[in-house]
Motif scaffolding. Structure first.
Motif, PDB file in Angstrom:
ATOM      1  N   ALA A 189      44.116  28.088  44.519  1.00 16.27           N
ATOM      2  CA  ALA A 189      44.198  29.495  44.387  1.00 16.27           C
ATOM      3  C   ALA A 189      43.417  30.299  44.759  1.00 16.27           C
ATOM      4  O   ALA A 189      44.365  31.035  45.227  1.00 16.27           O
ATOM      5  CB  ALA A 189      42.702  28.998  42.703  1.00 16.27           C
ATOM      6  N   CYS A 190      42.816  30.285  45.913  1.00 14.22           N
ATOM      7  CA  CYS A 190      42.134  31.135  46.090  1.00 14.22           C
ATOM      8  C   CYS A 190      41.202  31.005  47.513  1.00 14.22           C
ATOM      9  O   CYS A 190      40.423  32.100  48.244  1.00 14.22           O
ATOM     10  CB  CYS A 190      41.507  32.344  45.727  1.00 14.22           C
ATOM     11  SG  CYS A 190      39.660  32.376  45.100  1.00 14.22           S
ATOM     12  N   GLY A 191      41.549  29.445  48.085  1.00 16.82           N
ATOM     13  CA  GLY A 191      40.646  29.337  49.201  1.00 16.82           C
ATOM     14  C   GLY A 191      39.105  28.839  49.202  1.00 16.82           C
ATOM     15  O   GLY A 191      38.632  28.825  47.941  1.00 16.82           O
TER      16      GLY A 191
ATOM     17  N   VAL B  67      39.120  33.456  38.834  1.00 17.17           N
ATOM     18  CA  VAL B  67      39.521  32.258  38.845  1.00 17.17           C
ATOM     19  C   VAL B  67      38.034  31.642  38.350  1.00 17.17           C
ATOM     20  O   VAL B  67      37.538  30.609  37.783  1.00 17.17           O
ATOM     21  CB  VAL B  67      39.633  31.335  40.939  1.00 17.17           C
ATOM     22  CG1 VAL B  67      38.591  30.009  40.305  1.00 17.17           C
ATOM     23  CG2 VAL B  67      41.135  31.799  40.963  1.00 17.17           C
TER      24      VAL B  67
ATOM     25  N   TRP C 161      48.442  28.636  40.264  1.00 17.31           N
ATOM     26  CA  TRP C 161      47.550  27.945  41.008  1.00 17.31           C
ATOM     27  C   TRP C 161      48.348  26.401  41.531  1.00 17.31           C
ATOM     28  O   TRP C 161      47.503  26.734  42.957  1.00 17.31           O
ATOM     29  CB  TRP C 161      46.489  27.937  40.638  1.00 17.31           C
ATOM     30  CG  TRP C 161      46.159  29.272  40.491  1.00 17.31           C
ATOM     31  CD1 TRP C 161      46.265  30.752  41.002  1.00 17.31           C
ATOM     32  CD2 TRP C 161      44.880  30.035  39.545  1.00 17.31           C
ATOM     33  NE1 TRP C 161      45.399  31.737  40.271  1.00 17.31           N
ATOM     34  CE2 TRP C 161      44.358  31.005  39.816  1.00 17.31           C
ATOM     35  CE3 TRP C 161      43.298  29.214  38.709  1.00 17.31           C
ATOM     36  CZ2 TRP C 161      43.589  31.824  38.772  1.00 17.31           C
ATOM     37  CZ3 TRP C 161      42.835  29.841  37.885  1.00 17.31           C
ATOM     38  CH2 TRP C 161      42.367  31.257  38.816  1.00 17.31           C
TER      39      TRP C 161
ATOM     40  N   GLY D 258      37.783  30.470  45.858  1.00 15.33           N
ATOM     41  CA  GLY D 258      37.994  30.202  45.011  1.00 15.33           C
ATOM     42  C   GLY D 258      37.460  28.651  44.500  1.00 15.33           C
ATOM     43  O   GLY D 258      36.961  28.201  42.978  1.00 15.33           O
TER      44      GLY D 258
ATOM     45  N   SER E 257      39.303  40.467  41.253  1.00 17.59           N
ATOM     46  CA  SER E 257      39.754  40.092  42.589  1.00 17.59           C
ATOM     47  C   SER E 257      39.725  38.638  42.088  1.00 17.59           C
ATOM     48  O   SER E 257      39.515  38.125  40.845  1.00 17.59           O
ATOM     49  CB  SER E 257      37.715  40.405  43.186  1.00 17.59           C
ATOM     50  OG  SER E 257      37.422  38.647  43.011  1.00 17.59           O
ATOM     51  N   GLU E 258      40.929  38.118  42.898  1.00 19.15           N
ATOM     52  CA  GLU E 258      40.910  36.630  42.400  1.00 19.15           C
ATOM     53  C   GLU E 258      39.955  35.756  42.183  1.00 19.15           C
ATOM     54  O   GLU E 258      40.466  34.853  41.676  1.00 19.15           O
ATOM     55  CB  GLU E 258      41.694  36.259  43.755  1.00 19.15           C
ATOM     56  CG  GLU E 258      43.226  36.398  44.263  1.00 19.15           C
ATOM     57  CD  GLU E 258      44.246  35.688  45.380  1.00 19.15           C
ATOM     58  OE1 GLU E 258      43.372  35.414  46.148  1.00 19.15           O
ATOM     59  OE2 GLU E 258      45.088  36.122  45.305  1.00 19.15           O
ATOM     60  N   GLY E 259      38.412  35.938  43.086  1.00 18.91           N
ATOM     61  CA  GLY E 259      37.322  35.045  42.872  1.00 18.91           C
ATOM     62  C   GLY E 259      36.731  35.460  41.513  1.00 18.91           C
ATOM     63  O   GLY E 259      36.397  33.785  40.929  1.00 18.91           O
TER      64      GLY E 259
END
Length: 173
Positions: free
Chosen positions: A69-71, A7, A38, A74, A2-4
């Motif tokens: 990067a992902c809110g 990061v 990012w 992130g 996952s993106e989180g």
């Protein structure tokens, strides 16, 4: 992944190599975050400036980078990844300080890290110059500000003047 998590692990790696503080690996951080898309070079420089402006640890910019990067996930992941190694190291160091102070290799290691940290600091300065100065005018203003501070001018006045000039140059573009 996952993106989180990506990061988190990216900033965990950066946090693990932050000898001398997070700013010591600023060049690597810029390279990685810009390469991953990012942040842009300008966003990296702006995030660093904002991180220096707010109270707290000098690397609060990682929250901004993680947010980009992902809110919000992130932002939390970047902060945890960056600060977890240093906090863990500090706790271990406090508990092992007496033993470390007696160890011969400890003093040699500390002396060996001085030139390393100086080199990392110099590379950080070069990256900030590269990302933040896009004209000879900017370079001249930084040189003038450095000279004025060296000569004993009021730092707050120089910062305010730099902010006003920065806004003026932005509006003129």
């Amino acid at each position: 992944m996952s993106e989180g998590l990506e990061v988190f692990f990216t900033f965990l790696r950066l946090g693990l190599v932050s000898f001398g503080g997070g700013m010591a690996n600023l060049p690597e951080m810029a390279r990685v975050l810009i390469a991953k898309g990012w942040v842009t070079p300008q966003q990296f420089a702006d995030g660093f400036a904002m991180g220096q402006f707010v109270p707290g640890p000098n690397m609060l910019a990682v929250v901004f980078y993680g947010l980009s990067a992902c809110g919000p996930v992130g932002a939390v992941a970047a902060a945890l990844g960056m600060f977890l190694p240093g906090a863990t190291g500090a706790i271990l160091l406090v508990h092992g300080w007496e033993w470390m102070a007696r160890a011969r290799w400890s003093r040699a290691l500390r002396m060996a890290l001085v030139p390393v940290s100086m080199g990392l600091s110099a590379s950080m300065l070069l990256v900030l110059i590269e990302l933040g100065l896009d004209s000879l005018w900017g370079l001249a203003l930084v040189g003038l500000a450095t000279l004025l501070i060296y000569r004993g001018a009021n730092i707050l006045a120089i910062m305010l003047a730099g902010g006003v000039l920065g806004l003026a140059f932005t509006w003129l573009r």
